[in-house]
Design an enzyme around this catalytic site. Structure first.
Site, PDB file in Angstrom:
ATOM      1  NE  ARG A  94     -21.672  -7.558  28.720  1.00 59.72           N
ATOM      2  CZ  ARG A  94     -21.276  -8.521  27.878  1.00 59.72           C
ATOM      3  NH1 ARG A  94     -22.146  -9.110  27.065  1.00 59.72           N
ATOM      4  NH2 ARG A  94     -20.024  -8.912  27.863  1.00 59.72           N
ATOM      5  CG  HIS A 138     -17.187  -8.250  23.280  1.00 64.20           C
ATOM      6  ND1 HIS A 138     -18.385  -8.441  23.949  1.00 64.20           N
ATOM      7  CD2 HIS A 138     -17.150  -9.217  22.326  1.00 64.20           C
ATOM      8  CE1 HIS A 138     -19.044  -9.459  23.413  1.00 64.20           C
ATOM      9  NE2 HIS A 138     -18.309  -9.960  22.418  1.00 64.20           N
ATOM     10  CD  GLU A 183     -18.450 -14.914  25.210  1.00 69.41           C
ATOM     11  OE1 GLU A 183     -17.827 -15.199  24.182  1.00 69.41           O
ATOM     12  OE2 GLU A 183     -19.694 -14.944  25.275  1.00 69.41           O
ATOM     13  CG  ASN A 312     -21.789 -13.851  27.890  1.00 71.85           C
ATOM     14  OD1 ASN A 312     -22.448 -13.175  28.683  1.00 71.85           O
ATOM     15  ND2 ASN A 312     -20.839 -13.331  27.131  1.00 71.85           N
ATOM     16  CE1 TYR A 314     -25.592 -16.590  22.537  1.00 68.69           C
ATOM     17  CE2 TYR A 314     -23.712 -16.618  24.025  1.00 68.69           C
ATOM     18  CZ  TYR A 314     -24.614 -15.923  23.244  1.00 68.69           C
ATOM     19  OH  TYR A 314     -24.548 -14.551  23.186  1.00 68.69           O
ATOM     20  CD  GLU A 377     -22.574 -12.127  24.835  1.00 62.24           C
ATOM     21  OE1 GLU A 377     -22.602 -13.163  24.126  1.00 62.24           O
ATOM     22  OE2 GLU A 377     -21.616 -11.348  24.848  1.00 62.24           O
TER      23      GLU A 377
HETATM   24  O1  IFM Z   1     -21.559 -12.911  19.070  1.00 63.52           O
HETATM   25  C1  IFM Z   1     -21.007 -13.555  20.164  1.00 63.52           C
HETATM   26  C2  IFM Z   1     -20.533 -12.534  21.193  1.00 63.52           C
HETATM   27  O2  IFM Z   1     -19.628 -11.651  20.655  1.00 63.52           O
HETATM   28  C3  IFM Z   1     -19.870 -13.242  22.341  1.00 63.52           C
HETATM   29  N1  IFM Z   1     -20.730 -14.271  22.873  1.00 63.52           N
HETATM   30  C4  IFM Z   1     -21.309 -15.196  21.963  1.00 63.52           C
HETATM   31  C5  IFM Z   1     -22.021 -14.455  20.834  1.00 63.52           C
HETATM   32  C6  IFM Z   1     -22.667 -15.452  19.862  1.00 63.52           C
HETATM   33  O3  IFM Z   1     -21.698 -16.284  19.312  1.00 63.52           O
END
Ligand code: IFM
Length: 473
Positions: A94, A138, A183, A312, A314, A377
């Site tokens: 991606r 992006h 995002e 995405n 985290y 992500e």
């Molecule tokens: O690096 C970023 C990415 O561009 C968008 N999602 C989160 C990642 C980590 O912060």
């Protein structure tokens, strides 16, 4: 209630396979990047500045005074990067298209030299038997469109739809996987409310206008691409979010978690999937004299059906509705929504490591919205230490990835339809306002020489992919 995960056994392949039970055989594994973070070549072949070129060069905006001008020099090293992916069993890549590279200034004809780079990239990927997955936006808005008002202005949605269709018409013959936006929460909230990302503005009502126009741009692009499609097209919108937990069972903390979930997830998902904004958020906005600039017909456009939801993930967070002074409203009379630390281990970004939140989020999204999901992500920055050859034995990243892939499998076992996992990121890269020090890559980049050195995690991920596919490591 938080999900309790069994610890993932990362030391034996049998243990790992057991943790991964539940992933369908067709499950895709891959990696993700974005144009501005890796390409460099910001003034080559007709590319014009984006909001990030401008923002980076404002003193004090980026840690260490870093700028994204060179990225990872991927623009010149793309064949080497594709070969690295092929050698690490990557099935899906991606990447994002740089809008100011292919349509300088954000309007008008496509720049042949700019689109030629993505032509070559697609051909190189297909020759390496890697499935390309295109993200159209992006975060690198052409600066001219920001000068004309940016995402708070309705016209930007139409500019995005024109750009999306033009790119799809040129590249759509070689891939069916298309994400419109990456995002939008970051574009709107960090870019227009908090000023922590480009363009660095700080007006909450502008941010809400930006949310609506980003979603409108997504819907318009989805409609036009569907009409133009001559073959299969899998349309996706990628959202970033965690699971929002109340810090305690108190009514105030539950209301804070509801609000955090509203601003982080429902503000995007409800319009796109259900065709309406959440009533509780509209009431909160009205209390601040803010209205969402909806025009008749917008909600039908925004809720144009998509095929996949990109997530995405985290971290997840716990919320309290009471501030440190014991108040439930702030000076402006707004309800308190305070993130509370739980003391869990953190990554180099300071983000708590909460894999069980990933499972809870995916199960909840499957229940409330019913769309098939791809993890577009997931990954972690750690303070990598390279040896004299540039090699990093990143056991911390492997543990993070293993526990999060295990969390996805656990969600699948509970009925979530998750179809793929793309690790962030292929390469160490320009981590926006944090500069180059925050390293998320499976492959180390020496930013002096641009030399690439696969980390231990790259080999681990390759072996995991081969093992899930039933191939020898
Ligand atoms: O690096 C970023 C990415 O561009 C968008 N999602 C989160 C990642 C980590 O912060």
């Amino acid at each position: 209630m938080e999900t309790q995960l069994d610890p993932i056994d990362t030391t034996s392949s049998a243990g790992l396979r057991a943790s991964l039970a539940g992933l369908p055989a067709s499950f895709r594994f891959g990696v993700a990047t974005s144009a501005y973070q890796i390409e460099g070549a910001i003034a080559e072949d007709g590319r014009t500045p984006s909001i990030w070129d401008t923002y980076c060069h404002v003193p004090g905006m980026i840690e260490n005074g870093d700028v994204g001008d060179a990225g990872c020099d991927h623009y010149h090293r793309m064949p080497e990067d594709v070969a690295l992916m092929r050698d690490h069993a990557i099935g899906t890549y991606r990447f994002s298209i740089s809008w100011p590279r292919v349509q300088p200034g954000g309007r008008g004809p496509i720049n042949p030299a700019g689109i030629a780079f993505y032509d070559r990239l697609l051909d190189e990927l297909l020759a390496a038997e890697i499935e390309p997955w295109v993200t159209l936006y992006h975060w690198d808005l052409p600066q001219e469109l920001e000068d004309a008002g940016g995402w708070p202005v309705r016209d930007t949605a139409y500019r995005f739809a024109d750009y999306a269709l033009a790119v799809y018409e040129r590249l759509g013959d070689r891939t069916s996987h298309w994400t419109t936006l990456n995002e939008p929460w970051c574009s709107a909230m960090l870019g227009y409310a908090e000023g922590r990302q480009a363009p660095g503005r700080t007006d909450f009502s502008d941010a809400i206008r930006a949310v609506h126009h980003l979603l409108l741009g997504h819907g318009l692009a989805a409609q036009r691409m569907r009409q133009a499609a001559k073959g299969p097209l899998e349309l996706c919108l990628t959202l970033n979010m965690g699971h929002a937990y109340p810090a305690t069972d108190s009514a105030a903390d539950q209301a804070a978690a509801r609000r955090a979930d509203g601003m982080g997830a429902r503000l995007y998902l409800d319009p796109v999937v259900l065709g309406r904004y959440p009533m509780d958020l509209l009431e909160d906005f009205a209390a601040q004299q803010i209205t969402v600039p909806v025009v008749d017909g917008d909600m039908e456009i925004i809720s144009t059906p998509i095929d996949l939801l990109g997530i995405n993930y985290y971290s997840s967070h716990f919320f309290s509705g009471v501030d440190e002074q014991g108040r439930t409203t702030d000076d402006a009379g707004r309800p308190v929504v305070r993130m509370v630390s739980t003391g869990r281990p953190v990554t180099a970004m300071g983000w708590e490591i909460v894999p069980e939140g990933f499972t809870d989020l995916l199960v909840r999204l499957a229940k409330d919205y019913g769309l098939p999901i791809v993890i577009t992500e997931n990954g972690a920055a750690f303070d990598d230490v390279a040896d004299e050859r540039g090699f990093v034995a990143d056991h911390d990243r492997i543990a993070y990835l293993a526990s999060h892939i295990g969390a996805v499998a656990s969600a699948c076992r509970q009925g979530a339809d998750v179809r793929g996992y793309l690790a962030w990121s292929l390469l160490d890269n320009f981590e926006w306002s944090y500069g180059y020090d925050k390293r998320f890559g499976l492959i180390r980049v020496d930013f002096e020489t641009m030399r690439r050195t696969p980390k231990l995690s790259a080999a681990w991920y390759r072996d995991l992919i081969r093992s899930v596919q039933g191939k020898p490591a």
